[in-house]
Motif scaffolding. Sequence first.
Motif, PDB file in Angstrom:
ATOM      1  N   UNK A   1       0.833  -1.209   0.000  1.00 50.47           N
ATOM      2  CA  UNK A   1       0.000   0.000   0.000  1.00 50.47           C
ATOM      3  C   UNK A   1       0.871   1.264   0.000  1.00 50.47           C
ATOM      4  N   UNK A   2       2.120   1.163   0.538  1.00 55.06           N
ATOM      5  CA  UNK A   2       2.991   2.356   0.640  1.00 55.06           C
ATOM      6  C   UNK A   2       3.909   2.548  -0.563  1.00 55.06           C
ATOM      7  N   UNK A   3       3.975   1.574  -1.432  1.00 57.36           N
ATOM      8  CA  UNK A   3       4.919   1.639  -2.561  1.00 57.36           C
ATOM      9  C   UNK A   3       5.499   0.252  -2.751  1.00 57.36           C
ATOM     10  N   UNK A   4       6.710   0.161  -3.328  1.00 54.25           N
ATOM     11  CA  UNK A   4       7.356  -1.149  -3.541  1.00 54.25           C
ATOM     12  C   UNK A   4       8.253  -1.462  -2.342  1.00 54.25           C
ATOM     13  N   UNK A   5       8.161  -2.701  -1.845  1.00 52.36           N
ATOM     14  CA  UNK A   5       9.056  -3.107  -0.761  1.00 52.36           C
ATOM     15  C   UNK A   5      10.188  -3.937  -1.374  1.00 52.36           C
ATOM     16  N   UNK A   6      11.443  -3.505  -1.127  1.00 52.27           N
ATOM     17  CA  UNK A   6      12.600  -4.164  -1.749  1.00 52.27           C
ATOM     18  C   UNK A   6      13.381  -4.919  -0.687  1.00 52.27           C
ATOM     19  N   UNK A   7      13.721  -6.171  -1.007  1.00 56.29           N
ATOM     20  CA  UNK A   7      14.590  -6.980  -0.155  1.00 56.29           C
ATOM     21  C   UNK A   7      15.601  -7.717  -1.030  1.00 56.29           C
ATOM     22  N   UNK A   8      16.866  -7.680  -0.604  1.00 53.49           N
ATOM     23  CA  UNK A   8      17.885  -8.415  -1.365  1.00 53.49           C
ATOM     24  C   UNK A   8      19.261  -7.809  -1.182  1.00 53.49           C
ATOM     25  N   UNK A   9      20.206  -8.331  -1.980  1.00 59.09           N
ATOM     26  CA  UNK A   9      21.587  -7.849  -1.877  1.00 59.09           C
ATOM     27  C   UNK A   9      22.198  -7.655  -3.255  1.00 59.09           C
ATOM     28  N   UNK A  10      22.913  -6.554  -3.419  1.00 62.67           N
ATOM     29  CA  UNK A  10      23.684  -6.307  -4.638  1.00 62.67           C
ATOM     30  C   UNK A  10      25.161  -6.335  -4.285  1.00 62.67           C
ATOM     31  N   UNK A  11      25.995  -6.595  -5.296  1.00 62.08           N
ATOM     32  CA  UNK A  11      27.440  -6.601  -5.037  1.00 62.08           C
ATOM     33  C   UNK A  11      28.184  -5.976  -6.218  1.00 62.08           C
ATOM     34  N   UNK A  12      29.416  -5.577  -5.974  1.00 62.46           N
ATOM     35  CA  UNK A  12      30.269  -4.890  -6.965  1.00 62.46           C
ATOM     36  C   UNK A  12      29.597  -3.601  -7.454  1.00 62.46           C
ATOM     37  N   UNK A  13      28.868  -2.952  -6.552  1.00 58.95           N
ATOM     38  CA  UNK A  13      28.166  -1.729  -6.951  1.00 58.95           C
ATOM     39  C   UNK A  13      29.158  -0.573  -6.866  1.00 58.95           C
ATOM     40  N   UNK A  14      29.749  -0.208  -8.011  1.00 58.63           N
ATOM     41  CA  UNK A  14      30.783   0.838  -8.022  1.00 58.63           C
ATOM     42  C   UNK A  14      30.207   2.155  -7.540  1.00 58.63           C
ATOM     43  N   UNK A  15      30.925   2.787  -6.646  1.00 55.28           N
ATOM     44  CA  UNK A  15      30.570   4.143  -6.208  1.00 55.28           C
ATOM     45  C   UNK A  15      29.324   4.240  -5.345  1.00 55.28           C
ATOM     46  N   UNK A  16      28.796   3.108  -4.827  1.00 55.96           N
ATOM     47  CA  UNK A  16      27.521   3.181  -4.076  1.00 55.96           C
ATOM     48  C   UNK A  16      27.626   4.090  -2.852  1.00 55.96           C
ATOM     49  N   UNK A  17      28.807   4.092  -2.193  1.00 58.36           N
ATOM     50  CA  UNK A  17      28.915   4.882  -0.956  1.00 58.36           C
ATOM     51  C   UNK A  17      28.949   6.383  -1.240  1.00 58.36           C
ATOM     52  N   UNK A  18      29.163   6.772  -2.503  1.00 54.62           N
ATOM     53  CA  UNK A  18      29.165   8.197  -2.836  1.00 54.62           C
ATOM     54  C   UNK A  18      27.873   8.604  -3.551  1.00 54.62           C
ATOM     55  N   UNK A  19      26.986   7.628  -3.768  1.00 54.67           N
ATOM     56  CA  UNK A  19      25.846   7.887  -4.651  1.00 54.67           C
ATOM     57  C   UNK A  19      24.597   8.311  -3.900  1.00 54.67           C
ATOM     58  N   UNK A  20      23.789   9.118  -4.573  1.00 54.32           N
ATOM     59  CA  UNK A  20      22.515   9.486  -3.971  1.00 54.32           C
ATOM     60  C   UNK A  20      21.355   8.707  -4.606  1.00 54.32           C
ATOM     61  N   UNK A  21      21.596   8.089  -5.757  1.00 53.92           N
ATOM     62  CA  UNK A  21      20.542   7.270  -6.393  1.00 53.92           C
ATOM     63  C   UNK A  21      21.134   5.983  -6.910  1.00 53.92           C
TER      64      UNK A  21
END
Length: 397
Positions: free
Chosen positions: A155-175
Amino acid sequence: MTSVSPLEAGTPGQTGAYAAQAYQWLKQNLNDRLRTDRCLDQPASLEEKIRFEAAQHRAGLAGITWPKEYGGHGLTLREHLEANREIGRAPMPNAINSIGKELAGPIIMAVGNERQKSTYLPAILSMENIWCQGFSEPGAGSDLAALRTKAERTADGWRINGQKIWTSGASKSSRCMLLARTGAREDRHKGLVLFAVPMSSPGITVREIQSIDGDRSFCEVFFNDVIVDEAEMLGAPDEGWAAASRVLSIERATNRMYRAWRFESELDHLIAACRSDNAAFAIMKGYRRELAQCRVEVELIKGHVETLVDDLLAGQQIGPRGSFPKLYWSESHQRFAQIAYEIVSRFPPGANQALKDLRARMEGIYLSSRAETIYAGTTEIQLDIIAKRILNLKKAA
Ligand SMILES: Cc1cc2nc3c(=O)[nH]c(=O)nc-3n(C[C@H](O)[C@H](O)[C@H](O)COP(=O)(O)OP(=O)(O)OC[C@H]3O[C@@H](n4cnc5c(N)ncnc54)[C@H](O)[C@@H]3O)c2cc1C
């Protein structure tokens, strides 16, 4: 100091008004702290690199083909190529927001709605929003269709569960351009959806992974009951695979178009710095044939890029042909990095500053080149695509 940078040599590499404009701007704005051909105690900080990239856009060197209403410069791929030749020749760091500018941007333009285009696109170019790409998972890299990250409608939107890896630059990213599954895992390409997930959403945990070159831009990203608004869905639910395939074909074909010219500038730097010292010159002479082969390969890679641009300008689709430049560039550059590393490893102690700079640069290139035949699709996968989709070869019985 020996340098072979075109910025010092004083001429743009190619004819064309846009190349000249790019060359002049880089000459005036690429300061020493940003240069990758010098070994500096204090290279540019992330903030400096972000400011540089935003200024690069204001000068007309990013978003070149994007429509003006979305912050772009409204020009063609021809100007994009001209500017990228100069960007490649200049010894500058890779863009912080290349995923935003080169992968997310084109997809948002292709499948996004008007609100998404007018909100996300200018923020990518101004560097307010840095993007990462959340595709790979443990167990779903080459076989991307095996991904498990789940998106459920609530009812609130999409609920996401899971894990990604090798995500370049994730710690600097806003999206994050996130690919997730709405249906059963057995459905493979069906039931996949693409989101523009705000990285500040509650339930997202990012962990950095240090790579062999000391860099910490690789990340693991965990999604634990993350609620994403319906408005952040890019394109239709169930059309995620088509959008993701488009991202991958851009990634292989036209992303970082400057690569061949960057490769050439590294080769030129190696040769010129070795010439500054008799012992280094003698070492390099032992690799004459290999270096000549590298020069030939640089020209072939340039040819690939120029042909793809001509075809795109003529309205042709690239599709599986993107595997050729990806395969060729990564394999050739990895060979070059190995040769360069062997040469600089043999320099005697007490080498001059030009050789020290060269050694530091080539060691970094060698370490990062190890990943080139993996990211954006491994060599084996490119060969498979070429065999199946271009040569129409059947699997051996
Ligand atoms: C520097 C770097 C940056 C990256 N950045 C990102 C990012 O920002 N976002 C993101 O989502 N991902 C990113 N990746 C992940 C990258 O896309 C995957 O690593 C890649 O797709 C390979 O997947 P894998 O690591 O799961 O290897 P696997 O798929 O497990 O492959 C292991 C080996 O088996 C071979 N193999 C697999 N299947 C076949 C087959 N059918 N036929 C023949 N051989 C096969 C592969 O070629 C490889 O040699 C990055 C990776 C690197 C190295």
